[in-house]
Motif scaffolding. Structure first.
Motif, mmCIF file in Angstrom:
data_model
loop_
_atom_site.group_PDB
_atom_site.id
_atom_site.type_symbol
_atom_site.label_atom_id
_atom_site.label_comp_id
_atom_site.label_asym_id
_atom_site.label_seq_id
_atom_site.Cartn_x
_atom_site.Cartn_y
_atom_site.Cartn_z
ATOM 1 N N THR A 93 0.842 -1.212 0.000
ATOM 2 C CA THR A 93 0.000 0.000 0.000
ATOM 3 C C THR A 93 0.875 1.258 0.000
ATOM 4 O O THR A 93 0.492 2.279 -0.567
ATOM 5 N N ASN A 94 2.073 1.188 0.611
ATOM 6 C CA ASN A 94 2.972 2.355 0.568
ATOM 7 C C ASN A 94 3.464 2.603 -0.863
ATOM 8 O O ASN A 94 3.520 3.748 -1.317
ATOM 9 N N THR A 95 3.790 1.517 -1.565
ATOM 10 C CA THR A 95 4.264 1.657 -2.949
ATOM 11 C C THR A 95 3.126 2.187 -3.826
ATOM 12 O O THR A 95 3.335 3.064 -4.662
ATOM 13 N N GLU A 116 -4.380 -8.027 1.363
ATOM 14 C CA GLU A 116 -3.152 -8.819 1.200
ATOM 15 C C GLU A 116 -2.100 -7.936 0.554
ATOM 16 O O GLU A 116 -2.433 -7.062 -0.249
ATOM 17 N N GLN A 117 -0.831 -8.148 0.916
ATOM 18 C CA GLN A 117 0.261 -7.487 0.194
ATOM 19 C C GLN A 117 1.229 -8.564 -0.294
ATOM 20 O O GLN A 117 1.603 -9.460 0.460
ATOM 21 N N THR A 118 1.612 -8.459 -1.555
ATOM 22 C CA THR A 118 2.533 -9.463 -2.087
ATOM 23 C C THR A 118 3.988 -9.028 -1.924
ATOM 24 O O THR A 118 4.892 -9.835 -2.073
ATOM 25 N N ALA A 119 4.199 -7.739 -1.643
ATOM 26 C CA ALA A 119 5.572 -7.255 -1.424
ATOM 27 C C ALA A 119 5.549 -6.182 -0.331
ATOM 28 O O ALA A 119 6.019 -5.062 -0.532
ATOM 29 N N GLY A 120 4.965 -6.552 0.813
ATOM 30 C CA GLY A 120 4.876 -5.619 1.944
ATOM 31 C C GLY A 120 6.280 -5.256 2.413
ATOM 32 O O GLY A 120 7.148 -6.112 2.508
ATOM 33 N N ARG A 121 6.475 -3.982 2.693
ATOM 34 C CA ARG A 121 7.810 -3.520 3.074
ATOM 35 C C ARG A 121 7.860 -3.054 4.520
ATOM 36 O O ARG A 121 6.938 -2.432 5.026
ATOM 37 N N GLY A 122 8.979 -3.395 5.187
ATOM 38 C CA GLY A 122 9.216 -2.917 6.539
ATOM 39 C C GLY A 122 10.374 -1.932 6.535
ATOM 40 O O GLY A 122 10.874 -1.566 5.467
ATOM 41 N N TYR A 137 -3.479 -4.035 6.401
ATOM 42 C CA TYR A 137 -2.314 -3.399 5.822
ATOM 43 C C TYR A 137 -2.814 -2.113 5.170
ATOM 44 O O TYR A 137 -3.613 -2.174 4.228
ATOM 45 N N PHE A 138 -2.412 -0.977 5.694
ATOM 46 C CA PHE A 138 -2.948 0.259 5.119
ATOM 47 C C PHE A 138 -1.959 1.411 5.198
ATOM 48 O O PHE A 138 -1.039 1.405 6.020
ATOM 49 N N SER A 139 -2.172 2.371 4.289
ATOM 50 C CA SER A 139 -1.317 3.553 4.242
ATOM 51 C C SER A 139 -2.183 4.791 4.286
ATOM 52 O O SER A 139 -3.257 4.829 3.675
ATOM 53 N N ASN A 182 8.992 2.148 16.377
ATOM 54 C CA ASN A 182 7.816 1.930 15.529
ATOM 55 C C ASN A 182 7.169 0.553 15.656
ATOM 56 O O ASN A 182 6.416 0.155 14.774
ATOM 57 N N ASP A 183 7.457 -0.184 16.699
ATOM 58 C CA ASP A 183 6.849 -1.519 16.793
ATOM 59 C C ASP A 183 5.837 -1.585 17.926
ATOM 60 O O ASP A 183 6.081 -1.066 19.015
ATOM 61 N N ILE A 184 4.723 -2.262 17.657
ATOM 62 C CA ILE A 184 3.730 -2.460 18.712
ATOM 63 C C ILE A 184 3.835 -3.923 19.148
ATOM 64 O O ILE A 184 3.829 -4.830 18.304
ATOM 65 N N CYS A 192 2.625 -5.446 15.204
ATOM 66 C CA CYS A 192 2.359 -4.354 14.261
ATOM 67 C C CYS A 192 3.621 -3.555 13.997
ATOM 68 O O CYS A 192 4.451 -3.382 14.892
ATOM 69 N N GLY A 193 3.771 -3.112 12.759
ATOM 70 C CA GLY A 193 4.903 -2.252 12.415
ATOM 71 C C GLY A 193 4.425 -1.029 11.646
ATOM 72 O O GLY A 193 3.326 -1.036 11.071
ATOM 73 N N ILE A 194 5.248 0.002 11.662
ATOM 74 C CA ILE A 194 4.889 1.269 10.998
ATOM 75 C C ILE A 194 6.049 1.666 10.082
ATOM 76 O O ILE A 194 7.212 1.602 10.495
ATOM 77 N N LEU A 195 5.715 2.074 8.874
ATOM 78 C CA LEU A 195 6.746 2.545 7.946
ATOM 79 C C LEU A 195 6.318 3.901 7.402
ATOM 80 O O LEU A 195 5.359 3.995 6.645
ATOM 81 N N GLY A 213 2.565 3.974 6.618
ATOM 82 C CA GLY A 213 2.035 2.633 6.379
ATOM 83 C C GLY A 213 1.991 1.852 7.685
ATOM 84 O O GLY A 213 2.933 1.885 8.472
ATOM 85 N N ILE A 214 0.884 1.169 7.888
ATOM 86 C CA ILE A 214 0.680 0.426 9.140
ATOM 87 C C ILE A 214 0.262 -1.003 8.808
ATOM 88 O O ILE A 214 -0.651 -1.219 7.998
ATOM 89 N N GLY A 215 0.915 -1.958 9.411
ATOM 90 C CA GLY A 215 0.530 -3.358 9.221
ATOM 91 C C GLY A 215 0.262 -3.980 10.580
ATOM 92 O O GLY A 215 1.128 -3.970 11.450
HETATM 93 C C1 BTN Z 1 8.243 -2.614 10.109
HETATM 94 O O1 BTN Z 1 7.797 -3.397 10.925
HETATM 95 O O2 BTN Z 1 9.456 -2.503 9.882
HETATM 96 C C2 BTN Z 1 7.284 -1.747 9.354
HETATM 97 C C3 BTN Z 1 6.194 -2.533 8.695
HETATM 98 C C4 BTN Z 1 5.196 -1.664 7.946
HETATM 99 C C5 BTN Z 1 4.189 -2.496 7.200
HETATM 100 C C6 BTN Z 1 3.120 -1.668 6.571
HETATM 101 S S1 BTN Z 1 1.818 -2.667 5.943
HETATM 102 C C7 BTN Z 1 1.156 -1.324 5.074
HETATM 103 C C8 BTN Z 1 2.319 -0.550 4.508
HETATM 104 N N1 BTN Z 1 2.725 -1.098 3.237
HETATM 105 C C9 BTN Z 1 3.958 -1.620 3.294
HETATM 106 O O3 BTN Z 1 4.545 -2.167 2.337
HETATM 107 N N2 BTN Z 1 4.466 -1.474 4.515
HETATM 108 C C10 BTN Z 1 3.548 -0.806 5.403
#
Ligand code: BTN
Length: 323
Positions: A93-95, A116-122, A137-139, A182-184, A192-195, A213-215
């Motif tokens: 969702t960030n991309t 769903e995210q196929t290439a979720g980024r942290g 998974y949302f931005s 940024n971690d819950i 949960c993570g935040i980017l 971005g929050i997952g």
């Molecule tokens: C981390 O834990 O390092 C950060 C994770 C952030 C994940 C969220 S999910 C929605 C948004 N889209 C991404 O690709 N990353 C963030």
């Protein structure tokens, strides 16, 4: 808006109540057959809708398929008009937010949510595991005010972290904690993570847009190497749409209504690190120190056993320890 979407909106607004096909058809100015077809398609999409003769259609309270109208229903009245876009699947969702920022004029506080995210980024180039239907998974895309300085980035993530723990506390009886920055965590596991990413003009130091971005792992099972450190919220009777909306409500308040002092105090009161020994590496040297405080910029203040105070910025170090 398609008839299917309009029917879903009506059913969402009347969740757990029967709506007759006739009344929906009348409201929308379409035939009862068109409503029946729309409901059939919605059921195929995964919405839990029951049909009872003489009573009509009912979207079950437990139906947890993410949809725009469900999220909007839970939003505070001030932000009910924001642009909420829901995807079945997306790379990240960030991309997607970055792509949309390049191709259209998004409005402030646009929300992109995916099942769903196929290439979720942290952070730090890591992947963020985002399997279908088990997380949110949302931005959130927003445009900071003119005077926003890019030194304030850590505070954006801090505001997001506070919003997430507040939303979880509001909707469940769980007691989440925040691991700087940024971690819950819940029950010693990261849920949960935040980017936060931004489009910055380095010449003028102007920040054009920010994407937070929050997952959140909702029911994700971790059976791989992540299983000792990653967990899920597992909240009964909580819809993913409600959780997303509550985080958005809280984040909006944090950005536009609360002052930094208030945010930092809420952040510190949920901190997992303060008072604990943490390990980190700075300029090639490894340290162990006690986390003492979080300053007004969101930096972590630590004290080594020989009394030396150090100020850590999230850009420089990541802290480790047994949490
Ligand atoms: C981390 O834990 O390092 C950060 C994770 C952030 C994940 C969220 S999910 C929605 C948004 N889209 C991404 O690709 N990353 C963030």
């Amino acid at each position: 808006m398609s008839t299917k979407d309009k029917v879903l909106k009506i059913l969402e607004e009347n969740r757990d109540n029967h709506m007759s096909g006739e009344s929906i058809a009348l409201q929308l100015g379409v035939s009862r057959t068109a409503v029946w077809k729309a409901v059939k398609n919605l059921k195929n999409d995964g919405h839990n809708i029951s049909s009872v003769t003489n009573r009509g259609y009912k979207l079950d309270n437990s139906s947890d398929k993410l949809d725009k109208w469900a999220i909007i229903n839970y939003l505070d009245s001030e932000i009910k008009e924001i642009d909420v876009r829901v995807y079945e699947t997306i790379d990240s969702t960030n991309t997607e937010a970055k792509r949309l920022l390049n191709s259209e004029n998004l409005s402030n506080f646009t929300i992109l949510v995916s099942d769903e995210q196929t290439a979720g980024r942290g952070r730090r180039g890591k992947n963020f595991k985002s399997p279908k239907g088990t997380g949110v998974y949302f931005s959130i895309v927003f445009f900071p005010k003119e005077d926003f300085s890019y030194n304030s980035f850590d505070l954006v993530t801090i505001k997001a972290a506070v919003s997430i723990v507040k939303a979880i506390e509001k909707t469940t009886d769980k007691k989440p904690e925040i691991k700087w920055v940024n971690d819950i965590f819940l029950n010693h596991k990261k849920i949960c993570g935040i980017l936060t990413e931004a489009d910055i003009d380095f010449e003028s130091k102007k920040v054009h847009s920010i994407v937070t971005g929050i997952g959140i792992n909702f029911t994700t099972e971790f059976t791989d190497e992540l299983s000792p450190i990653a967990g899920s919220l597992y909240a009964e009777d909580l819809l993913r749409s409600e959780l997303v909306a509550e985080v958005i409500n809280e984040f909006y308040k944090a950005l536009y209504y609360k002052n930094d002092e208030e945010i930092l105090s809420e952040y510190k009161s949920h901190s997992l690190l303060l008072g604990r020994y943490v390990n980190f590496e700075l300029n090639g040297t490894k340290y162990e120190a006690i986390a003492k405080d979080i300053n007004e910029k969101g930096n972590l203040i630590v004290q080594t056993d020989d009394g030396k105070l150090m100020t850590l910025s999230s850009g420089e170090v990541s802290v480790r320890g047994q949490f």
